[in-house]
Design a protein around this motif. Structure first.
Motif, PDB file in Angstrom:
ATOM      1  N   ASP A   1       0.836  -1.209   0.000  1.00 19.70           N
ATOM      2  CA  ASP A   1       0.000   0.000   0.000  1.00 19.70           C
ATOM      3  C   ASP A   1       0.867   1.254   0.000  1.00 19.70           C
ATOM      4  O   ASP A   1       0.543   2.244  -0.667  1.00 19.70           O
ATOM      5  CB  ASP A   1      -0.924  -0.006   1.219  1.00 19.70           C
ATOM      6  CG  ASP A   1      -2.016  -1.066   1.125  1.00 19.70           C
ATOM      7  OD1 ASP A   1      -2.266  -1.548   0.000  1.00 19.70           O
ATOM      8  OD2 ASP A   1      -2.593  -1.415   2.174  1.00 19.70           O
ATOM      9  N   ASP A   2       1.976   1.222   0.750  1.00 19.40           N
ATOM     10  CA  ASP A   2       2.866   2.386   0.795  1.00 19.40           C
ATOM     11  C   ASP A   2       3.522   2.627  -0.562  1.00 19.40           C
ATOM     12  O   ASP A   2       3.681   3.781  -0.994  1.00 19.40           O
ATOM     13  CB  ASP A   2       3.945   2.180   1.861  1.00 19.40           C
ATOM     14  CG  ASP A   2       3.390   2.294   3.275  1.00 19.40           C
ATOM     15  OD1 ASP A   2       2.290   2.846   3.432  1.00 19.40           O
ATOM     16  OD2 ASP A   2       4.061   1.812   4.207  1.00 19.40           O
ATOM     17  N   GLN A   3       3.918   1.568  -1.241  1.00 17.56           N
ATOM     18  CA  GLN A   3       4.525   1.712  -2.557  1.00 17.56           C
ATOM     19  C   GLN A   3       3.524   2.238  -3.575  1.00 17.56           C
ATOM     20  O   GLN A   3       3.853   3.084  -4.406  1.00 17.56           O
ATOM     21  CB  GLN A   3       5.103   0.370  -3.018  1.00 17.56           C
ATOM     22  CG  GLN A   3       6.356  -0.045  -2.255  1.00 17.56           C
ATOM     23  CD  GLN A   3       6.789  -1.448  -2.603  1.00 17.56           C
ATOM     24  OE1 GLN A   3       5.977  -2.314  -2.917  1.00 17.56           O
ATOM     25  NE2 GLN A   3       8.095  -1.701  -2.518  1.00 17.56           N
ATOM     26  N   LEU A   4       2.304   1.749  -3.506  1.00 17.53           N
ATOM     27  CA  LEU A   4       1.261   2.243  -4.403  1.00 17.53           C
ATOM     28  C   LEU A   4       0.987   3.721  -4.157  1.00 17.53           C
ATOM     29  O   LEU A   4       0.802   4.498  -5.099  1.00 17.53           O
ATOM     30  CB  LEU A   4      -0.021   1.429  -4.214  1.00 17.53           C
ATOM     31  CG  LEU A   4       0.000  -0.008  -4.747  1.00 17.53           C
ATOM     32  CD1 LEU A   4      -1.237  -0.758  -4.277  1.00 17.53           C
ATOM     33  CD2 LEU A   4       0.069  -0.010  -6.269  1.00 17.53           C
ATOM     34  N   ALA A   5       0.966   4.113  -2.875  1.00 13.54           N
ATOM     35  CA  ALA A   5       0.723   5.517  -2.535  1.00 13.54           C
ATOM     36  C   ALA A   5       1.866   6.398  -3.026  1.00 13.54           C
ATOM     37  O   ALA A   5       1.640   7.517  -3.507  1.00 13.54           O
ATOM     38  CB  ALA A   5       0.551   5.663  -1.023  1.00 13.54           C
TER      39      ALA A   5
ATOM     40  N   THR B   1       1.451   6.699  -6.841  1.00 15.34           N
ATOM     41  CA  THR B   1       0.291   7.533  -7.161  1.00 15.34           C
ATOM     42  C   THR B   1       0.568   8.995  -6.859  1.00 15.34           C
ATOM     43  O   THR B   1       0.216   9.890  -7.639  1.00 15.34           O
ATOM     44  CB  THR B   1      -0.939   7.054  -6.377  1.00 15.34           C
ATOM     45  OG1 THR B   1      -1.213   5.695  -6.712  1.00 15.34           O
ATOM     46  CG2 THR B   1      -2.151   7.908  -6.695  1.00 15.34           C
ATOM     47  N   GLY B   2       1.207   9.249  -5.723  1.00 12.81           N
ATOM     48  CA  GLY B   2       1.501  10.623  -5.335  1.00 12.81           C
ATOM     49  C   GLY B   2       2.464  11.301  -6.283  1.00 12.81           C
ATOM     50  O   GLY B   2       2.280  12.471  -6.652  1.00 12.81           O
TER      51      GLY B   2
END
Length: 301
Positions: free
Chosen positions: A7-11, A14-15
């Motif tokens: 989830d942190d990598q996806l965020a 995305t950011g």
């Protein structure tokens, strides 16, 4: 090996994509082509966003992340055709004052080429007999230097990530155009020949992505963290070289196929496809060439 992003990598991905979409979208890209020099304000914004300090420890002002996370961010930079000596400045963070915050622009010689030399505040390595050469990419000014090429593993991998992002973006551009462009009363994407081109682009991108992600994990384990460059400071191993080889092929061939899907329109300034092809050509010659990568892989086999 598990490559599902956390989830942190996806965020993170995305950011950074959102940051670039707002700060360096298609209009800004075209404006940069007609404006000589590096956008220092943008460079500082990238520094503030953590692009260069991503792998520095938190106590040194960084995010304390690893090479796999850096690959995700550089993939987005390649997708947006972000200009500048991104790899050199990122690798110099922590050793060259101001590189981590974007206040200092750092260029680096790979023994054959150095990009953005005239704009750099610091140069890593000593470019011998640096001479400007005409670059096919208007956003990558180049100097040719004479010396022994020493490909740094992390530099090779991050350049591969830039190529991967470009390959993914040209796939999107081709698919979008194939859905919208009509011939004989039908979207051209309904024709088998165009379907095959788009499918081949997707396959190249995903194969390259698997190779680049896997190499980032291996390089990190071999000393590619902050202060290290993978493989105990030596040259790239076969896995890293293979990742660059596949990413180069995906970026160049996808851009060519995307041009074919677009037809003559792909060569106009209305489309970004020709810029992706020109950037892919330049990146394919940086840090390690396809022929050099093939030699490393052959030696390992």
């Amino acid at each position: 090996m598990e490559f599902r992003l956390t989830d942190d990598q996806l965020a993170l991905r995305t950011g950074f994509r959102a940051l670039l979409a707002g700060r360096f979208g298609p209009e800004a890209l075209r404006a940069a082509v007609g404006r000589p020099g590096l956008d220092r304000a943008l460079w500082r914004e990238l520094g503030e966003a953590g692009l260069f300090s991503l792998r520095l420890p938190e106590e040194a002002g960084g995010a304390g992340l690893g090479l796999p996370e850096a690959v995700l961010v550089f993939e987005e930079a390649g997708r947006a055709l972000l200009p500048g000596p991104l790899v050199a400045t990122h690798l110099a963070a922590g050793s060259v004052p101001g590189a981590d915050t974007g206040r200092t622009v750092v260029a680096a010689s790979d023994g054959a080429l150095v990009e953005w030399l005239a704009e750099a505040d610091e140069v890593v390595g000593e470019p011998v007999d640096a001479r400007p050469v005409r670059s096919v990419d208007p956003l990558t000014p180049l100097h040719r230097v004479h010396g022994q090429r020493f490909p740094r593993p992390a530099a090779v991998l991050l350049t591969a990530a830039l190529q991967l992002g470009s390959a993914a973006r040209t796939t999107e551009l081709a698919v979008d155009h194939a859905r919208q462009r009509e011939q004989f009363g039908r979207p051209i994407g309904s024709f088998q020949a165009v379907k095959h081109l788009c499918a081949q682009m997707l396959v190249r991108t995903e194969v390259a992505r698997a190779a680049v992600y896997a190499a980032s994990v291996t390089c990190e384990a071999n000393g590619g963290g902050p202060g290290g460059d993978g493989a105990d400071g030596g040259g790239p191993d076969a896995e890293t070289a293979g990742a660059k080889l596949l990413a180069d092929e995906a970026a160049v061939r996808n851009a060519r196929d995307c041009l074919q899907v677009h037809g003559g329109m792909g060569f106009t300034w209305e489309s970004d496809v020709h810029l992706h092809l020109k950037r892919a050509w330049v990146r394919a010659g940086q840090w390690i060439t396809g022929a050099e990568a093939e030699e490393l892989i052959a030696a390992a086999l």
